[in-house]
Design an enzyme around this catalytic site. Structure first.
Site, PDB file in Angstrom:
ATOM      1  N   TYR A 147       0.833  -1.208   0.000  1.00  0.00           N
ATOM      2  CA  TYR A 147       0.000   0.000   0.000  1.00  0.00           C
ATOM      3  C   TYR A 147       0.867   1.258   0.000  1.00  0.00           C
ATOM      4  CZ  TYR A 147      -3.765   3.264   1.102  1.00  0.00           C
ATOM      5  OH  TYR A 147      -4.646   4.311   1.063  1.00  0.00           O
ATOM      6  N   GLU A 154       1.597   6.417  -6.995  1.00  0.00           N
ATOM      7  CA  GLU A 154       0.453   7.157  -7.520  1.00  0.00           C
ATOM      8  C   GLU A 154       0.669   8.660  -7.377  1.00  0.00           C
ATOM      9  OE1 GLU A 154      -3.328   5.806  -5.981  1.00  0.00           O
ATOM     10  OE2 GLU A 154      -2.665   3.726  -5.981  1.00  0.00           O
TER      11      GLU A 154
END
Length: 221
Positions: A147, A154
């Site tokens: 994550y 991102e």
């Protein structure tokens, strides 16, 4: 009749999960092969088709939650899928200048490993009524590393895309127009970056709570 619909639901979800599992397996395969043979600059082009298929197919998960096919809350599913669709279509597909960055590789590796585990987990549960204990542990533990790497990739790619977004003015709506409305994709991207600040810790905390709940339940069983 209820038993028939239950069987139909399980059959549909089994096919869906294993199909998307295959899509993400293709993404990871192409990433690793390309990384070995020609470097990270070519990773996106090699993995683009299965990436667009697998990530876009996730839209159905929102519908699954809305119609009650699955118990996952839409409030948790929507932001995660929405952010990934934005990266896939709104950044990588829309702005080719971002595709040869090394962050694309870390992004796709993080996404694909996560999704291979997740879809196989749900595929086992729908097809066979259970998932192996080792897969349960992977499902609720690998995010601890993947994550942060995925989110960092991102955010980094959105930031890298900003000058290309501003220069191209793609997806911008300028006034005057018949709608009397204007939209600037550059500032929208900045807003998205701002949402990551409170959103990422919130999602990580939510997943930690889910991990504790799932692993505790597994131990009791």
């Amino acid at each position: 009749m209820a038993g028939f619909f239950s069987l139909l639901r399980r059959l549909y979800l089994s096919i869906y999960n294993w199909t998307v599992f295959f899509g993400w397996s293709q993404v990871l395969y192409h990433v690793l092969i390309t990384l070995k043979e020609s470097g990270h600059e070519n990773v996106y082009n090699a993995a683009e088709k299965p990436l667009l298929f697998a990530q876009t197919a996730a839209v159905l998960e929102i519908l699954h939650g809305l119609v009650g096919l699955v118990r996952s809350p839409v409030s948790a599913t929507l932001p995660q899928i929405g952010s990934r669709l934005y990266l896939t279509w709104g950044i990588l597909w829309s702005f080719p200048e971002t595709r040869n960055h090394v962050l694309v590789t870390s992004l796709l590796i993080s996404w694909s490993i996560t999704e291979i585990i997740r879809y196989s987990f749900f595929g086992f549960k729908e097809a066979f009524g259970f998932a192996p204990s080792w897969l349960l542990w992977l499902r609720y533990s690998t995010f601890l590393l993947l994550y942060p790497t995925g989110i960092s990739s991102e955010v980094g790619l959105i930031y890298i895309a900003l000058p290309f977004i501003k220069a191209s003015e793609k997806y911008c709506i300028r006034m005057p127009n018949k709608w009397n409305f204007s939209f600037d994709y550059f500032y929208a991207a900045i807003v998205v970056l701002g949402i990551y600040v409170p959103g990422s810790p919130h999602m990580y905390t939510y997943m930690l709570a889910q991990r504790k709940k799932a692993l505790s339940k597994s131990k009791r069983e």
